[in-house]
Design an enzyme around this catalytic site. Structure first.
Site, short mmCIF file in Angstrom:
data_model
loop_
_atom_site.label_atom_id
_atom_site.label_comp_id
_atom_site.label_asym_id
_atom_site.label_seq_id
_atom_site.Cartn_x
_atom_site.Cartn_y
_atom_site.Cartn_z
N ILE B 11 -22.07 7.05 -5.75
CA ILE B 11 -21.67 5.96 -6.64
C ILE B 11 -21.89 4.59 -5.98
CG2 ILE B 11 -19.20 5.76 -6.00
CD1 ILE B 11 -20.55 5.92 -9.58
N LYS B 89 -11.87 4.02 -8.49
CA LYS B 89 -10.94 4.97 -9.11
C LYS B 89 -11.17 6.36 -8.51
CE LYS B 89 -13.76 7.66 -11.34
NZ LYS B 89 -13.74 9.10 -11.26
N ASP B 168 -9.88 13.84 -11.92
CA ASP B 168 -10.70 12.85 -11.21
C ASP B 168 -11.67 12.16 -12.18
OD1 ASP B 168 -11.75 11.70 -8.49
OD2 ASP B 168 -13.51 12.39 -9.60
#
Lengths: 307, 307
Positions: B11, B89, B168
């Site tokens: 990511i 997050k 998640d």
């Protein structure tokens, strides 16, 4: 101030009603419970909290001592009806319920108080005063081991989803810890739970807690037989403090506060009265947050004996 | 403003580094990761965040995109070193960690931002605007079903204690919900989890959410194969809104916002920059609170196929 007591179970009869008969600034005028009553109470009794709220406009405050799973609905209705509310521990089933009640109380201009009876002891208060003058404890040890049968014999709800298991009494230890360390934000670094056969909630919890300046271990256990152990030990610049059985305080082995009478519920109602007088809600989320954090990160084992 | 990126995984490479190459008000000068780097990035690389903090006094902001379990330690060290911090997050492993970081940021006079990328889409923002003019939704449906192998193939951490399991990715759905209903306090009325063999976290969650004015159902599923389903549907005085795949908005079946480009991470960094400019932390606890509440009250089943 006129008050109603919702829930007439063991703790309501032995503690709430007794405290309310004393000099707390409240006058108990109504009780609510679908099955039980408070022996000796001569005021009005209702089997339904909504009926009580409708019939008792002079009741300004409601004390909620019904089963935890009913707290949210009872408290919500009472706040919507413009009454101040005090919640027995655990305050509700989830943090979300408590936060929503907090929001509702603010919206209605009423006072919401989460009550943790174990905080209202001279030994706990003296420990808080001693800690106040020092850096935070470097370490703690919590041991909270009690006989399931003696205190909860025959009860099924502690084992059901949302029943908290051994955290239902264990929240008392956490409330003592939160009271003596009011500025600490506690983190659960790891936790181990053991669920008995058929249970959704733990009979054994071991967890590692950390805070700015220290870390320590907590163990909560429901077992069969044996003496109750309710110890919170703190080590730091102040030496070693042991809060034993909630009502005795030792510093470096010497008794600082000897065991006194149980005035916990008198203290609760005085705090509720003071919150109403100040027009200020007093909601503590930390105790439940520690529990939910522990449940969220826990390694879960199944086994041990059914209690 | 000079910024460092901690974590150089998928990511970070595909989103963070790309967004930071654009016009966000940040200049990426350093990356940190014990194993990976960002291909094409020509600034300084460190294998340790503490070494980076010591060597880069001009870095004023740190973006934390390392594994969730490391967020607390990295963010804490960065705040103690006087840097602003943004957390990918899920923001941390527990609510307690986030609250302690929040406290620390306030103490240090620095800004802490919890970032939920899914909120930064035109479809989500438009849904929020439409809802703003109406009473809260009467009902919602969340469906968040995706192929485990496609997105998390070979990863073990989601199944370990604190790994969140299907929550998640599921936290993205909750972040969309929290964004379009900013005033709601959500309550988990009940939840059902299913844990695959050997897992500590769920691959399937079904839960009932309630808020002042309505209630609805959410389902989160990790499965093998099949199309991804990422739908948030809201019903109320505004009709039926469907946020489909995070980037398309339909109202009563008609497309209101067609699927646009993915500018989520540009939005994140703009929000971080705005928070720093305003000197105001932006911490959302609601998403994690819903998850912890669900885990606390859940009925847990074991079974299903290993993923």
């Amino acid at each position: 101030m006129k008050i109603a007591l919702v829930g007439c179970g063991a703790i309501a009869r032995s503690q709430h009603a007794r405290a309310l008969a004393g000099d707390t600034g409240f006058e108990l005028v109504a009780t609510v419970d679908p099955r039980a009553t408070v022996p000796g109470f001569e005021g009005r009794h209702y089997t339904d909290h909504q009926a009580m709220l409708a019939a008792e406009p002079a009741v300004e405050a409601v004390s909620v001592a019904s089963p935890t799973g009913t707290h949210f609905a009872v408290a919500r209705d009472a706040l919507l009806a413009g009454r101040h509310v005090m919640l027995e521990k655990p305050p509700a089933t989830t943090l979300g319920e408590v936060v929503e009640l907090q929001r509702l109380a603010a919206e209605k201009g009423r006072v919401l108080v989460t009550s943790f009876h174990a905080q209202h002891n001279a030994a706990v208060e003296r420990a808080r005063e001693i800690l106040e003058g020092h850096p935070p404890p470097e370490s703690i040890t919590i041991e909270w081991r009690e006989d399931f049968e003696r205190w909860h014999g025959g009860q099924a709800w502690p084992w059901q989803p949302g029943g908290f298991g051994v955290f239902d009494p264990g929240i008392n230890a956490l409330s003592v810890l939160c009271h003596v360390m009011p500025a600490a934000e506690f983190r659960v670094e790891r936790a181990r739970l053991r669920l008995p056969p058929g249970a959704a909630t733990p009979a054994l919890v071991e967890m590692r807690l950390a805070w700015e300046g220290g870390a320590g271990d907590a163990a909560f256990e429901w077992r069969r037989g044996g003496e109750d152990v309710w110890n919170v030990t703190l080590n730091g610049a102040f030496g070693t403090l042991l809060i034993r059985g909630v009502r005795t305080l030792l510093q470096d082995g010497a008794v600082v506060v000897p065991e006194g009478p149980n005035l916990e519920y008198d203290g609760l109602y005085c705090a509720f009265r003071a919150a109403i007088a100040a027009g200020r809600s007093a909601v503590s989320l930390r105790e439940m947050r520690i529990i939910e954090d522990a449940l969220a990160v826990a390694a879960v084992e199944h086994g041990g004996e059914a209690l």
